[in-house]
Design an enzyme around this catalytic site. Structure first.
Site, PDB file in Angstrom:
ATOM      1  CB  CYS A 122     -16.968  22.466  56.273  1.00  0.00           C
ATOM      2  SG  CYS A 122     -15.962  21.243  55.445  1.00  0.00           S
ATOM      3  NE  ARG A 169     -19.629  27.785  55.876  1.00  0.00           N
ATOM      4  CZ  ARG A 169     -18.969  28.914  55.777  1.00  0.00           C
ATOM      5  NH1 ARG A 169     -19.617  30.015  55.438  1.00  0.00           N
ATOM      6  NH2 ARG A 169     -17.686  28.974  56.036  1.00  0.00           N
ATOM      7  CD1 TRP A 220     -16.973  21.762  48.576  1.00  0.00           C
ATOM      8  CD2 TRP A 220     -14.922  22.123  49.381  1.00  0.00           C
ATOM      9  NE1 TRP A 220     -16.143  22.032  47.509  1.00  0.00           N
ATOM     10  CE2 TRP A 220     -14.887  22.254  47.966  1.00  0.00           C
ATOM     11  CE3 TRP A 220     -13.743  22.308  50.104  1.00  0.00           C
ATOM     12  CZ2 TRP A 220     -13.721  22.568  47.272  1.00  0.00           C
ATOM     13  CZ3 TRP A 220     -12.581  22.617  49.412  1.00  0.00           C
ATOM     14  CH2 TRP A 220     -12.580  22.743  48.010  1.00  0.00           C
ATOM     15  CG  ASN A 276     -15.129  25.589  57.787  1.00  0.00           C
ATOM     16  OD1 ASN A 276     -14.591  25.187  56.761  1.00  0.00           O
ATOM     17  ND2 ASN A 276     -15.537  26.843  57.933  1.00  0.00           N
ATOM     18  N   GLY A 277     -12.185  23.805  57.834  1.00  0.00           N
ATOM     19  CA  GLY A 277     -10.843  24.347  57.623  1.00  0.00           C
ATOM     20  C   GLY A 277      -9.848  23.236  57.354  1.00  0.00           C
ATOM     21  CD  GLU A 295     -19.504  36.184  36.995  1.00  0.00           C
ATOM     22  OE1 GLU A 295     -18.338  35.853  37.222  1.00  0.00           O
ATOM     23  OE2 GLU A 295     -20.460  35.811  37.704  1.00  0.00           O
ATOM     24  CE  LYS A 323     -21.732  32.768  38.023  1.00  0.00           C
ATOM     25  NZ  LYS A 323     -21.263  33.579  39.112  1.00  0.00           N
ATOM     26  CD  GLU A 348     -20.364  29.217  39.462  1.00  0.00           C
ATOM     27  OE1 GLU A 348     -20.642  30.399  39.357  1.00  0.00           O
ATOM     28  OE2 GLU A 348     -19.802  28.745  40.472  1.00  0.00           O
ATOM     29  CG  HIS A 387      -3.423  36.561  19.371  1.00  0.00           C
ATOM     30  ND1 HIS A 387      -2.471  36.858  18.420  1.00  0.00           N
ATOM     31  CD2 HIS A 387      -4.095  37.728  19.600  1.00  0.00           C
ATOM     32  CE1 HIS A 387      -2.544  38.146  18.088  1.00  0.00           C
ATOM     33  NE2 HIS A 387      -3.527  38.688  18.796  1.00  0.00           N
ATOM     34  CE  LYS A 433     -22.725  32.772  47.660  1.00  0.00           C
ATOM     35  NZ  LYS A 433     -22.846  33.180  46.242  1.00  0.00           N
TER      36      LYS A 433
HETATM   37  C1  AGP Z   1     -18.810  32.149  41.502  1.00  0.00           C
HETATM   38  O1  AGP Z   1     -20.128  31.958  41.171  1.00  0.00           O
HETATM   39  C2  AGP Z   1     -18.374  31.618  42.806  1.00  0.00           C
HETATM   40  N1  AGP Z   1     -19.285  31.726  43.841  1.00  0.00           N
HETATM   41  C3  AGP Z   1     -16.924  31.949  43.152  1.00  0.00           C
HETATM   42  O2  AGP Z   1     -16.164  32.138  42.021  1.00  0.00           O
HETATM   43  C4  AGP Z   1     -16.715  33.142  44.124  1.00  0.00           C
HETATM   44  O3  AGP Z   1     -16.934  34.349  43.463  1.00  0.00           O
HETATM   45  C5  AGP Z   1     -15.292  33.063  44.698  1.00  0.00           C
HETATM   46  O4  AGP Z   1     -15.144  31.853  45.376  1.00  0.00           O
HETATM   47  C6  AGP Z   1     -14.983  34.223  45.597  1.00  0.00           C
HETATM   48  O5  AGP Z   1     -15.863  34.288  46.675  1.00  0.00           O
HETATM   49  P1  AGP Z   1     -15.991  35.593  47.540  1.00  0.00           P
HETATM   50  O6  AGP Z   1     -16.539  36.665  46.660  1.00  0.00           O
HETATM   51  O7  AGP Z   1     -16.899  35.234  48.658  1.00  0.00           O
HETATM   52  O8  AGP Z   1     -14.621  35.946  48.011  1.00  0.00           O
END
Ligand code: AGP
Length: 598
Positions: A2, A28, A73, A99-100, A471, A475, A478, A494, A593
């Protein structure tokens, strides 16, 4: 999780200021959006992305001289119109954005319902306007009503509220980010600076427990005892241009292409190739730790895996922990342990909780972050900035690369003892050019044409390339929504090997020609024997390019720098795959984000 905005002052163009602010905070959350305008408390809100709200705004042309806004969000309740913020009390006098998570909302809601209040949403937020209204009905003034309400909230929140007829925005911060923009005749409030950076770069970074009362004449900051606090106004360095798309189709693509600059900024002034010295002034004084525990989430966790691996190679016991697990099952620490939180935003709730847990046990904490003055930076004993610049795309790209460089700088600064750092420094110095050569020549887009119809995508690597494999898979899943998994290459046999078929391309990250690389070549053979096409992401030093079905080449460099380069190829593959599939690359479904809830 949010985004909230607010604007009060001169009063011209308030709607545009709020809508533009929400646009820059959409990273956000984008489940719904809304604004509330004063002095009449006009509320407009709509489920879906901000464009849906824009249509309502264009159709109704609301007016107001100040207001608050929200992009959501979802946590409590699905992304519907009725759950969109702002939420109001029954009379419509009070409007609130949040937000929260208000952890005691169920008890507060039950109490309000007992007094006859009818709720119109499924959110935790809605208790706030009803509580404020209840205090107003009891005869207290709006500011006192706001403070009384905030005093009753438990959990994490950044809240902004307006009350009909009172030209004021009331706001509070506890556990979720909130900053004040100090403009020329206008005060702005937002979850993050980009929301108002078009208007001012003068910022007050609020601390937990603080509240703000903003009027057309200015603002005051108060602590939780309602006492005035004198806050420093800081001038942030980034500009509106830095947060735009600069002609790229997506922020993610722009940020992938910004990596040479980001890497240069991260490295600049921190190493001397002639002397072979690395100096991180921020942590110059820290003695060599007995052990290092990294805590992080998502992409940052992958950087933590890399950081822990290189420290172990330097002889320091080091582990990477998922922050969401760390705080609830904390590993033992000694006084010589250093806990390092890696976090792009510096606001990730899980990472903050882990760092707070570490601090509560008396150990030293350090934030490796991109965000100056973020909560992590302020709460930790030390902060090291990766200087990647604003990252708007939900998928982390340039910040991961800079985190890996940051891990190298940090490790070399922390660990005592003579060693020749020149080869490492030279390879880190050359990274921007090496990344640029990949950006200029990558075949990742061509591979998408061949493999876009696959059943799943697997990514393997060993050593520090495990972080790249994980990673690469994150990527891919997501932003493309395709099934993707990353594994340490030796683990395939395994279990995961059962998933491998001719329809599941395997990306094998193979750099250098050490034992790990040679063993990965064996793993390539294993998956090829099951019919899977193998794409080697390689520097060509080993035989990987000859064995694999396809290659994504990277320049030859040091063992430490190679993962950065290999990852760029995988970023490009995921980007082009998601683009070919028509996915909303910068705003993947269900994600945000900055994840400010645990
Ligand atoms: C990955 O592309 C995401 N944006 C997510 O995994 C992100 O790295 C994670 O939420 C941690 O965020 P931060 O680095 O702001 O703590």
């Amino acid at each position: 999780m949010c985004g909230i905005v607010g604007s009060i002052g001169r009063g011209e163009g308030t709607v545009d200021v709020l809508m533009d602010g929400l646009r820059s905070l959409e990273y956000r959350g984008y489940d719904s959006a809304g604004i509330a305008l004063g002095p009449e408390t006009t509320v407009l809100r709509k489920s879906g992305e901000l464009d849906a709200l824009s249509e309502v705004v264009d159709a109704t042309e609301p007016t107001g001289t100040y207001g608050i806004g929200h992009t959501r969000w979802s946590t409590h309740g699905p992304p519907t119109d009725r759950n969109a913020h702002p939420h109001t009390d029954e009379s419509g006098r009070v409007a609130v954005v949040h937000n929260g998570i208000i952890e005691n909302y169920a008890a507060l809601k039950a109490e309000l319902e007992e007094t006859g209040v009818t709720f119109t949403s499924d959110t935790d937020t809605e208790v706030v306007p009803h509580l404020i209204a209840q205090r107003l009905d009891a005869g207290v003034d709006p500011e006192t009503a706001f403070h009384d309400t905030v005093d009753r909230l438990e959990g994490s929140y950044a809240i902004a509220a307006i009350v009909e007829g009172r030209e004021t925005i009331y706001a509070a911060r506890q556990g979720s980010p909130l900053v004040v923009g100090v403009g020329d005749g206008t005060t702005y409030l937002a979850s993050d600076v980009p929301a108002f950076v078009d208007h001012t770069r003068d910022v007050v970074f609020l601390e937990d427990g603080q509240r703000v009362v903003a009027t057309p004449d200015g603002y005051t900051v108060l602590d939780s005892d309602r006492q005035l606090v004198d806050m420093a106004v800081e001038t942030v360095s980034y500009t509106a241009e830095a947060t735009g798309k600069s002609g790229y189709d997506h922020y993610m693509l722009k940020e992938i292409h910004e990596q040479p600059t980001a890497l240069r900024q991260c490295f600049s002034g921190r190493a001397d190739a002639l002397d072979g010295t690395i100096t991180l002034e921020e942590v110059d004084e820290i003695p060599q730790p007995d052990a290092v525990q990294f805590v992080a989430c998502g992409t940052s966790y992958h950087a933590a895996l890399y950081g822990a691996a290189i420290l172990r190679e330097m002889g320091i016991p080091a582990e990477a922990y998922l922050a969401s697990e760390y705080a609830l099952s904390p590993p033992p620490v000694s006084l010589g342990t250093l806990v390092v939180g890696i976090t792009q935003s510096g606001e990730t709730a899980d990472t903050l909780a882990a760092l707070r847990d570490a601090k509560s046990r008396g150990v030293s904490t350090l934030a490796l972050t991109n965000t100056v003055n973020s909560t992590a930076a302020r709460e930790c004993d030390h902060a090291v900035y990766i200087r990647a610049g604003p990252e708007i795309g939900v998928a982390a790209t340039k910040t991961f690369s800079s985190q890996l460089v940051g891990c190298n700088l940090l490790a070399e600064e922390l660990v005592d003892g003579p060693r020749d750092l020149r080869p490492l420094i030279e390879s880190l110095r050359d990274l921007p050019d090496d990344v640029q050569s990949i950006l200029d020549s990558s075949r990742a887009g061509e591979l998408v044409e061949e493999y876009a119809d696959s059943d799943a995508y697997f990514f393997i690597g060993r050593g520090t390339n495990v972080a790249v494999a994980l990673e690469g898979a994150l990527k891919c899943k997501e932003i493309s929504y395709e099934h993707a998994e990353g594994f340490p290459a030796g683990e395939l046999k395994h279990g995961p090997l059962a998933l491998v078929t001719p329809e599941t391309p395997v990306f094998a990250v193979v750099t250098g020609d050490d034992e790990r690389a040679r063993k990965t070549l064996g793993n390539i053979k294993e998956v090829q024997a099951r019919g899977a096409p193998v794409i080697a992401v390689t520097d060509g030093v080993s035989d990987a390019a000859e064995i694999a079905d396809e290659t994504l080449m990277i320049p030859e460099t040091s063992e430490r720098a190679a993962p950065v380069l290999a990852n760029v190829q995988l970023q490009l593959f995921s980007y082009h795959l998601a683009d070919a599939l028509g996915r909303p690359i910068d705003k993947p479904r269900n994600l945000a984000k900055s994840v400010t809830v645990e």
